[in-house]
Design a protein around this motif. Structure first.
Motif, short mmCIF file in Angstrom:
data_model
loop_
_atom_site.label_atom_id
_atom_site.label_comp_id
_atom_site.label_asym_id
_atom_site.label_seq_id
_atom_site.Cartn_x
_atom_site.Cartn_y
_atom_site.Cartn_z
N LEU A 156 0.84 -1.26 0.08
CA LEU A 156 0.06 -0.02 -0.21
C LEU A 156 0.72 1.41 0.09
CD1 LEU A 156 -2.87 -1.17 2.39
CD2 LEU A 156 -3.22 -0.42 -0.06
N GLN B 160 2.39 2.49 -3.42
CA GLN B 160 1.56 2.89 -4.15
C GLN B 160 1.03 4.30 -3.72
OE1 GLN B 160 -1.90 0.43 -5.02
NE2 GLN B 160 -0.27 -1.28 -5.93
N CYS C 17 -0.46 4.97 -0.75
CA CYS C 17 -1.49 4.68 0.17
C CYS C 17 -1.06 4.00 1.56
CB CYS C 17 -2.52 3.81 -0.50
SG CYS C 17 -4.04 3.60 0.11
N SER C 18 -2.14 4.16 2.37
CA SER C 18 -1.96 3.55 3.72
C SER C 18 -3.27 3.01 4.29
CB SER C 18 -1.38 4.66 4.61
OG SER C 18 -2.38 5.55 4.69
N LYS D 171 -5.47 5.93 4.84
CA LYS D 171 -6.10 6.69 3.64
C LYS D 171 -7.13 5.63 3.05
CE LYS D 171 -1.97 9.24 2.11
NZ LYS D 171 -0.84 9.46 1.01
N LEU D 172 -6.71 4.52 3.05
CA LEU D 172 -7.85 3.42 2.38
C LEU D 172 -9.12 3.44 3.30
CD1 LEU D 172 -8.33 1.28 0.40
CD2 LEU D 172 -7.45 -0.33 1.95
N GLU E 67 -11.12 6.69 2.13
CA GLU E 67 -11.66 6.46 1.16
C GLU E 67 -13.06 5.58 1.02
OE1 GLU E 67 -8.96 4.51 -1.84
OE2 GLU E 67 -7.42 6.12 -1.63
N LYS F 217 -7.33 -2.47 -4.35
CA LYS F 217 -6.21 -1.41 -4.40
C LYS F 217 -4.76 -1.80 -4.80
CE LYS F 217 -5.53 2.94 -3.05
NZ LYS F 217 -6.19 3.78 -3.61
#
Length: 112
Positions: free
Chosen positions: A20, A23, A25-26, A29-30, A33, A59
């Motif tokens: 993650l 990319q 992301c974490s 953050k996921l 979202e 993801k």
């Protein structure tokens, strides 16, 4: 991206977080979202959670079966201890309160 997914659950968890982050992301953050708490995404580490497993897999560009083969059937359905329990979709669960009466119990307790 390293496509060798560790079998050991603790190594797999670290691998997922690394993928993650690679990319941009974490887990936080996921969760933002998806509109869920940070704890909801982290529950995947300890217990089967099909909705979060699907979101993480999507993801990362994998299927949930590839990441958690012990939690998913080859046909794409989650392995369940309670197989007749239906999953609620995000749209349905946001429209309805949970089946528990937590608010009612709290109100009754406060009024007593």
């Amino acid at each position: 991206m390293n496509h060798e997914i560790p079998i050991n659950p603790s190594q797999r968890w670290e691998w997922l977080k690394y993928q993650l982050r690679s990319q941009g992301c974490s887990l936080r953050k996921l969760s933002d979202e998806l509109g869920v708490t940070g704890n909801a995404v982290q529950l995947v580490k300890y217990t089967p959670y099909p909705r979060m497993e699907r979101a993480i897999a999507k993801k990362l560009g994998f299927t949930p079966q590839a990441i958690w083969p012990e939690r998913w059937n080859p046909n794409g359905t989650p392995c369940r201890e309670r197989p007749n329990r239906a999953e609620k979709s995000a749209s349905i669960s946001s429209m309805h309160d949970s089946c528990s009466n937590v608010r009612t119990h709290r109100q009754m307790a406060q009024g007593a």
